[in-house]
Design an enzyme around this catalytic site. Structure first.
Site, PDB file in Angstrom:
ATOM      1  N   MET A 280       0.848  -1.202   0.000  1.00  0.00           N
ATOM      2  CA  MET A 280       0.000   0.000   0.000  1.00  0.00           C
ATOM      3  C   MET A 280       0.881   1.249   0.000  1.00  0.00           C
ATOM      4  O   MET A 280       0.432   2.338   0.363  1.00  0.00           O
ATOM      5  CB  MET A 280      -0.929  -0.004   1.206  1.00  0.00           C
ATOM      6  CG  MET A 280      -1.908  -1.179   1.149  1.00  0.00           C
ATOM      7  SD  MET A 280      -3.378  -0.903   2.117  1.00  0.00           S
ATOM      8  CE  MET A 280      -2.691  -0.758   3.737  1.00  0.00           C
TER       9      MET A 280
ATOM     10  N   GLY B 196      10.942  -3.068   5.917  1.00  0.00           N
ATOM     11  CA  GLY B 196      10.174  -4.324   5.898  1.00  0.00           C
ATOM     12  C   GLY B 196       9.746  -4.668   4.477  1.00  0.00           C
ATOM     13  O   GLY B 196       9.885  -5.808   4.020  1.00  0.00           O
ATOM     14  N   HIS B 197       9.227  -3.650   3.757  1.00  0.00           N
ATOM     15  CA  HIS B 197       8.828  -3.890   2.360  1.00  0.00           C
ATOM     16  C   HIS B 197      10.049  -4.194   1.505  1.00  0.00           C
ATOM     17  O   HIS B 197       9.993  -5.048   0.613  1.00  0.00           O
ATOM     18  CB  HIS B 197       8.139  -2.654   1.777  1.00  0.00           C
ATOM     19  CG  HIS B 197       6.862  -2.279   2.453  1.00  0.00           C
ATOM     20  ND1 HIS B 197       6.763  -1.222   3.313  1.00  0.00           N
ATOM     21  CD2 HIS B 197       5.634  -2.838   2.389  1.00  0.00           C
ATOM     22  CE1 HIS B 197       5.514  -1.122   3.743  1.00  0.00           C
ATOM     23  NE2 HIS B 197       4.811  -2.100   3.206  1.00  0.00           N
TER      24      HIS B 197
ATOM     25  N   LYS C 234       4.225 -10.086   9.582  1.00  0.00           N
ATOM     26  CA  LYS C 234       3.691  -9.177  10.608  1.00  0.00           C
ATOM     27  C   LYS C 234       2.168  -9.209  10.537  1.00  0.00           C
ATOM     28  O   LYS C 234       1.490  -9.229  11.549  1.00  0.00           O
ATOM     29  CB  LYS C 234       4.207  -7.744  10.426  1.00  0.00           C
ATOM     30  CG  LYS C 234       3.735  -6.851  11.562  1.00  0.00           C
ATOM     31  CD  LYS C 234       4.500  -5.583  11.649  1.00  0.00           C
ATOM     32  CE  LYS C 234       3.890  -4.500  10.797  1.00  0.00           C
ATOM     33  NZ  LYS C 234       2.562  -4.055  11.311  1.00  0.00           N
TER      34      LYS C 234
END
Ligand code: PAF
Length: 282
Positions: A28, A34-35, A150
């Site tokens: 998004m 993390g991405h 997560k």
């Protein structure tokens, strides 16, 4: 790296890449480390021959709270740099009106795993996730897709969707990426007050304590009460849920030798953070 804003552009850009492994990473936006980890994992899975497609789409249909949608961080230029530096081949960046017809009337609801945890407090959220991910799967037609652990419940529900709808795509779960202080990276972390940002690593610390307590044989209810008590001793923090469930069914732990999941959602002021840890008695 190419950027597609419409479905037609996407189709044209993907046409020459078909016939080889194609790995999709849906996001998004507001991309963080993390991405980047998901994107690098996708690049590795695709190899030099295959391709990596990332989608950057703030999906309005999965937001049950208009304020959360309005304040969700947006960093499109930075997102493109992250995608390029992680070896993405094609980014799909549609607007809501490109993605959805104004009179759309099909919904996609998972009815078991999504009744608990985040699903219980965010009505319609997982139906919105399933709808958009299904559309992305149809538009991109990847061989594989990568999602972070997560959002453990999201991954479990998407695995169920792929299984129950016979979608020919292999899903991969990526481990949670944390800051040095243990806080799970999230696009929402930037919205924390300085006080709550320094207190938020207590989530991870309480999960680690709980993991030791679980191995020592403590009961699920004692463990959850302890985590709740630790977090709610921080001013302005309120737990949405603290639950210890079977890691696959996401319902009550029925057999002690199966992998369990301790999942937490807590409001730090008006920012809702989630985290989890897999637990085993061994
Ligand atoms: O995990 C997310 O960021 C979103 O739920 C996803 C999978 C990109 C669908 O909008």
């Amino acid at each position: 790296m190419q950027i597609a804003h419409t479905k037609e552009e996407l189709r044209a850009m993907l046409a020459p890449l078909r016939g080889k492994r194609m790995v999709l990473v849906p996001t998004m936006g507001a991309l963080h480390e993390g991405h980047a980890t998901l994107l690098r994992q996708a690049r590795e899975l695709a190899g030099a021959e295959g391709s990596v497609v990332a989608s950057v789409f703030l999906n309005p249909v999965q937001f049950d709270n208009a304020g959360d949608l309005a304040t969700y961080p947006k960093t499109p230029e930075q997102d493109m740099e992250t995608c390029a530096s992680c070896g993405v081949d094609v980014v799909f960046m549609p607007t809501p009106d490109v993605m959805y017809m104004a009179d759309r009337s099909i919904t996609l609801e998972e009815t078991h795993l999504s009744t608990v945890l985040c699903g219980a407090s965010r009505p319609g959220h997982f139906a919105g996730v399933c709808l958009v991910v299904n559309k992305l799967f149809n538009l991109v037609q990847p061989t594989d897709a990568v999602f972070g652990k997560k959002d453990y419940q999201q991954l479990a529900i998407l695995r169920r969707m792929v299984r129950d709808l016979d979608i020919p795509i292999t899903l991969h779960g990526a481990e949670i990426v944390r800051g040095e202080d243990g806080l799970a990276l999230s696009s929402r972390n930037v919205r924390l007050t300085p006080e709550h940002r320094s207190a938020a690593p207590a989530i991870r610390a309480s999960l680690l304590t709980a993991s030791a307590a679980y191995r020592a044989g403590d009961s699920a209810s004692a463990i959850c009460a302890q985590v709740r008590c630790t977090l709610e001793s921080i001013p302005g923090v309120h737990c949405d849920y603290v639950e210890l469930v079977d890691a696959e069914t996401l319902h009550e732990v029925a057999e002690p030798d199966r992998l369990a999941l301790l999942a937490v959602a807590a409001w730090f002021g008006d920012v809702r953070l989630i985290d989890n840890i897999e637990l085993s008695r061994a």
